[in-house]
Design a protein around this motif. Structure first.
Motif, PDB file in Angstrom:
ATOM      1  N   GLU A 148     -59.613 119.089  16.558  1.00 64.61           N
ATOM      2  CA  GLU A 148     -59.090 118.584  15.291  1.00 64.61           C
ATOM      3  C   GLU A 148     -60.185 117.830  14.534  1.00 64.61           C
ATOM      4  O   GLU A 148     -60.354 118.012  13.328  1.00 64.61           O
ATOM      5  CB  GLU A 148     -57.931 117.635  15.572  1.00 64.61           C
ATOM      6  CG  GLU A 148     -56.752 117.822  14.654  1.00 64.61           C
ATOM      7  CD  GLU A 148     -55.532 117.171  15.264  1.00 64.61           C
ATOM      8  OE1 GLU A 148     -55.348 115.963  15.050  1.00 64.61           O
ATOM      9  OE2 GLU A 148     -54.790 117.880  15.984  1.00 64.61           O
ATOM     10  N   ASP A 149     -60.951 117.022  15.256  1.00 64.76           N
ATOM     11  CA  ASP A 149     -62.026 116.249  14.629  1.00 64.76           C
ATOM     12  C   ASP A 149     -63.042 117.170  13.949  1.00 64.76           C
ATOM     13  O   ASP A 149     -63.783 116.754  13.070  1.00 64.76           O
ATOM     14  CB  ASP A 149     -62.789 115.412  15.677  1.00 64.76           C
ATOM     15  CG  ASP A 149     -61.931 114.269  16.199  1.00 64.76           C
ATOM     16  OD1 ASP A 149     -60.875 113.992  15.602  1.00 64.76           O
ATOM     17  OD2 ASP A 149     -62.328 113.686  17.228  1.00 64.76           O
ATOM     18  N   HIS A 150     -63.130 118.412  14.424  1.00 62.68           N
ATOM     19  CA  HIS A 150     -64.091 119.351  13.834  1.00 62.68           C
ATOM     20  C   HIS A 150     -63.402 120.419  13.001  1.00 62.68           C
ATOM     21  O   HIS A 150     -63.951 121.497  12.777  1.00 62.68           O
ATOM     22  CB  HIS A 150     -64.969 119.964  14.933  1.00 62.68           C
ATOM     23  CG  HIS A 150     -65.868 118.946  15.546  1.00 62.68           C
ATOM     24  ND1 HIS A 150     -65.482 118.148  16.606  1.00 62.68           N
ATOM     25  CD2 HIS A 150     -67.095 118.525  15.201  1.00 62.68           C
ATOM     26  CE1 HIS A 150     -66.447 117.312  16.901  1.00 62.68           C
ATOM     27  NE2 HIS A 150     -67.442 117.521  16.067  1.00 62.68           N
ATOM     28  N   GLY A 151     -62.183 120.125  12.583  1.00 66.87           N
ATOM     29  CA  GLY A 151     -61.467 121.042  11.684  1.00 66.87           C
ATOM     30  C   GLY A 151     -61.021 122.322  12.363  1.00 66.87           C
ATOM     31  O   GLY A 151     -60.868 123.354  11.707  1.00 66.87           O
ATOM     32  N   LEU A 152     -60.821 122.296  13.676  1.00 65.53           N
ATOM     33  CA  LEU A 152     -60.444 123.518  14.410  1.00 65.53           C
ATOM     34  C   LEU A 152     -59.170 123.316  15.231  1.00 65.53           C
ATOM     35  O   LEU A 152     -59.179 123.490  16.451  1.00 65.53           O
ATOM     36  CB  LEU A 152     -61.576 123.908  15.376  1.00 65.53           C
ATOM     37  CG  LEU A 152     -62.920 124.258  14.800  1.00 65.53           C
ATOM     38  CD1 LEU A 152     -63.968 124.330  15.899  1.00 65.53           C
ATOM     39  CD2 LEU A 152     -62.838 125.587  14.070  1.00 65.53           C
ATOM     40  N   PRO A 153     -58.082 122.975  14.573  1.00 69.87           N
ATOM     41  CA  PRO A 153     -56.909 122.613  15.379  1.00 69.87           C
ATOM     42  C   PRO A 153     -56.083 123.816  15.838  1.00 69.87           C
ATOM     43  O   PRO A 153     -54.884 123.708  15.979  1.00 69.87           O
ATOM     44  CB  PRO A 153     -56.110 121.733  14.404  1.00 69.87           C
ATOM     45  CG  PRO A 153     -56.465 122.264  13.064  1.00 69.87           C
ATOM     46  CD  PRO A 153     -57.809 122.895  13.136  1.00 69.87           C
ATOM     47  N   HIS A 154     -56.702 124.935  16.083  1.00 72.41           N
ATOM     48  CA  HIS A 154     -55.922 126.134  16.388  1.00 72.41           C
ATOM     49  C   HIS A 154     -55.523 126.193  17.865  1.00 72.41           C
ATOM     50  O   HIS A 154     -56.365 126.080  18.742  1.00 72.41           O
ATOM     51  CB  HIS A 154     -56.724 127.377  16.015  1.00 72.41           C
ATOM     52  CG  HIS A 154     -55.839 128.556  15.760  1.00 72.41           C
ATOM     53  ND1 HIS A 154     -55.189 129.224  16.759  1.00 72.41           N
ATOM     54  CD2 HIS A 154     -55.457 129.146  14.608  1.00 72.41           C
ATOM     55  CE1 HIS A 154     -54.475 130.209  16.239  1.00 72.41           C
ATOM     56  NE2 HIS A 154     -54.622 130.173  14.932  1.00 72.41           N
ATOM     57  N   PHE A 155     -54.203 126.364  18.100  1.00 73.26           N
ATOM     58  CA  PHE A 155     -53.726 126.407  19.490  1.00 73.26           C
ATOM     59  C   PHE A 155     -54.448 127.470  20.313  1.00 73.26           C
ATOM     60  O   PHE A 155     -54.671 127.315  21.502  1.00 73.26           O
ATOM     61  CB  PHE A 155     -52.206 126.661  19.518  1.00 73.26           C
ATOM     62  CG  PHE A 155     -51.809 128.046  19.095  1.00 73.26           C
ATOM     63  CD1 PHE A 155     -51.660 129.060  20.034  1.00 73.26           C
ATOM     64  CD2 PHE A 155     -51.605 128.347  17.744  1.00 73.26           C
ATOM     65  CE1 PHE A 155     -51.312 130.348  19.648  1.00 73.26           C
ATOM     66  CE2 PHE A 155     -51.248 129.636  17.355  1.00 73.26           C
ATOM     67  CZ  PHE A 155     -51.100 130.636  18.299  1.00 73.26           C
ATOM     68  N   ARG A 156     -54.842 128.560  19.661  1.00 76.98           N
ATOM     69  CA  ARG A 156     -55.509 129.642  20.397  1.00 76.98           C
ATOM     70  C   ARG A 156     -56.845 129.211  20.990  1.00 76.98           C
ATOM     71  O   ARG A 156     -57.285 129.734  22.009  1.00 76.98           O
ATOM     72  CB  ARG A 156     -55.800 130.815  19.450  1.00 76.98           C
ATOM     73  CG  ARG A 156     -54.637 131.738  19.249  1.00 76.98           C
ATOM     74  CD  ARG A 156     -55.077 132.785  18.261  1.00 76.98           C
ATOM     75  NE  ARG A 156     -54.096 133.798  18.053  1.00 76.98           N
ATOM     76  CZ  ARG A 156     -54.038 134.936  18.771  1.00 76.98           C
ATOM     77  NH1 ARG A 156     -54.904 135.166  19.721  1.00 76.98           N
ATOM     78  NH2 ARG A 156     -53.114 135.808  18.506  1.00 76.98           N
ATOM     79  N   ILE A 157     -57.526 128.297  20.304  1.00 78.59           N
ATOM     80  CA  ILE A 157     -58.848 127.888  20.801  1.00 78.59           C
ATOM     81  C   ILE A 157     -58.687 127.094  22.095  1.00 78.59           C
ATOM     82  O   ILE A 157     -59.453 127.280  23.048  1.00 78.59           O
ATOM     83  CB  ILE A 157     -59.621 127.073  19.738  1.00 78.59           C
ATOM     84  CG1 ILE A 157     -59.659 127.838  18.412  1.00 78.59           C
ATOM     85  CG2 ILE A 157     -61.042 126.773  20.207  1.00 78.59           C
ATOM     86  CD1 ILE A 157     -60.350 127.093  17.287  1.00 78.59           C
ATOM     87  N   VAL A 158     -57.663 126.238  22.138  1.00 75.03           N
ATOM     88  CA  VAL A 158     -57.416 125.455  23.356  1.00 75.03           C
ATOM     89  C   VAL A 158     -57.200 126.404  24.541  1.00 75.03           C
ATOM     90  O   VAL A 158     -57.765 126.206  25.629  1.00 75.03           O
ATOM     91  CB  VAL A 158     -56.187 124.531  23.162  1.00 75.03           C
ATOM     92  CG1 VAL A 158     -55.867 123.791  24.439  1.00 75.03           C
ATOM     93  CG2 VAL A 158     -56.427 123.566  22.015  1.00 75.03           C
ATOM     94  N   GLU A 159     -56.396 127.443  24.321  1.00 76.54           N
ATOM     95  CA  GLU A 159     -56.120 128.400  25.408  1.00 76.54           C
ATOM     96  C   GLU A 159     -57.369 129.218  25.753  1.00 76.54           C
ATOM     97  O   GLU A 159     -57.658 129.461  26.917  1.00 76.54           O
ATOM     98  CB  GLU A 159     -54.995 129.382  25.015  1.00 76.54           C
ATOM     99  CG  GLU A 159     -53.697 128.745  24.524  1.00 76.54           C
ATOM    100  CD  GLU A 159     -52.975 127.933  25.593  1.00 76.54           C
ATOM    101  OE1 GLU A 159     -53.259 128.132  26.791  1.00 76.54           O
ATOM    102  OE2 GLU A 159     -52.136 127.087  25.220  1.00 76.54           O
ATOM    103  N   ALA A 160     -58.096 129.622  24.711  1.00 70.04           N
ATOM    104  CA  ALA A 160     -59.269 130.472  24.969  1.00 70.04           C
ATOM    105  C   ALA A 160     -60.362 129.698  25.704  1.00 70.04           C
ATOM    106  O   ALA A 160     -61.029 130.239  26.593  1.00 70.04           O
ATOM    107  CB  ALA A 160     -59.811 131.031  23.653  1.00 70.04           C
ATOM    108  N   VAL A 161     -60.528 128.412  25.358  1.00 67.17           N
ATOM    109  CA  VAL A 161     -61.562 127.623  26.052  1.00 67.17           C
ATOM    110  C   VAL A 161     -61.160 127.423  27.518  1.00 67.17           C
ATOM    111  O   VAL A 161     -62.012 127.454  28.415  1.00 67.17           O
ATOM    112  CB  VAL A 161     -61.811 126.268  25.354  1.00 67.17           C
ATOM    113  CG1 VAL A 161     -62.792 125.415  26.146  1.00 67.17           C
ATOM    114  CG2 VAL A 161     -62.340 126.471  23.935  1.00 67.17           C
ATOM    115  N   ALA A 162     -59.855 127.258  27.756  1.00 67.37           N
ATOM    116  CA  ALA A 162     -59.405 127.114  29.142  1.00 67.37           C
ATOM    117  C   ALA A 162     -59.721 128.381  29.938  1.00 67.37           C
ATOM    118  O   ALA A 162     -60.293 128.321  31.038  1.00 67.37           O
ATOM    119  CB  ALA A 162     -57.910 126.824  29.182  1.00 67.37           C
TER     120      ALA A 162
END
Ligand code: AMP
Length: 246
Positions: free
Chosen positions: A147-161
């Motif tokens: 969020e701090d970097h303007g990327l609050p997409h739920f998909r990114i959290v899952e993809a990074v995991a």
């Protein structure tokens, strides 16, 4: 239509099962298209203690179009030790649909880093990684970081995991992925060394072809890696850092 829209999984202790299941159902219901079916599976991991790791560092490369993104992604993979031949082969397959007859796969391809030889037994389905999650605290932190970097997409959290679990796998050199979802153009390359490097435009909008390729050091790593991806629980207990694009 029988298209898989979105999946998610959690590793939690027994007393959190009810709450977690209802959160996941709410999540599935809030994804725009209302699903025909929501399937919930609960596996008892028994006394196995999850391996604990730190999430990959995250960075974004704002390449202006898919060709530029793929070319920078290819350069990163080559720097990580993957041959030109294997990189080209992976990108070609992701663009064409890596499954049988140009279909997408439900799982990932496994490729030998030097030759590009495919090592997954089922070339239609690929290998699905499972049993990975953020701890509650780490999930909160990675969301905040994005969020701090303007990327609050739920998909990114899952993809990074998922990329974090993959990067810790035996013999893994790197990975490349872009989504097969026609509305989601982002993709990434990831490795234990350079972390998770995101490209917002990896394909043209409306393109329904994508997938994942995991590169391994040698053919001998494939069997152990597949067992790790499918069965070994991995809990991410800390978020990595965010780096500015280089
Ligand atoms: P997605 O980023 O969810 O759109 O997935 C892109 C592609 O990655 C899919 O078409 C699959 O080929 C592959 N994939 C998705 N989830 C997994 C998983 N859990 N393990 C391995 N490969 C996956």
């Amino acid at each position: 239509m029988n298209r898989h829209i979105s999946g998610a999984e959690r590793i939690v202790s027994g007393e959190k099962i009810n709450r977690t299941v209802s959160e996941l159902i709410s999540r599935a219901m809030s994804r725009g298209a209302s699903p025909d079916r929501i399937r919930v599976t609960i596996d008892d991991l028994g006394p196995v203690i999850a391996r604990t790791v730190t999430g990959l560092d995250i960075s974004t490369v704002n390449a202006p179009d898919p060709a530029a993104a793929r070319s920078i992604a290819a350069a990163r993979l080559k720097q990580a030790g993957i041959s030109e031949k294997a990189v080209k082969q992976a990108i070609r397959l992701l663009a064409a649909g890596p499954g049988t007859d140009g279909q997408n796969m439900r799982g990932a391809m496994i490729m030998e880093a030097r030759t590009g030889k495919r090592l997954e037994q089922d070339r239609a389905r690929g290998v699905r990684a499972s049993r990975f999650d953020w701890s509650e605290d780490a999930r909160h932190r990675v969301r905040q970081l994005l969020e701090d970097h303007g990327l609050p997409h739920f998909r990114i959290v899952e993809a990074v995991a998922l990329a974090t679990k993959i990067a810790h796998g035996p013999g893994v050199v790197a990975e490349i992925c872009w989504s097969d979802d026609p509305d989601y153009t982002a993709g990434y390359v990831a490795s234990p060394g350079f972390g998770y490097v995101r490209f917002p435009i990896c394909k043209q909008p409306g393109t329904g072809k994508g997938g994942r390729a995991i590169f391994v050091q040698s053919e001998l790593d494939a069997e152990r890696l597949i067992d790790y991806l499918q069965n070994e629980p991995v809990l991410i207990i800390a978020a990595g850092k965010y780096h500015d694009a280089t």
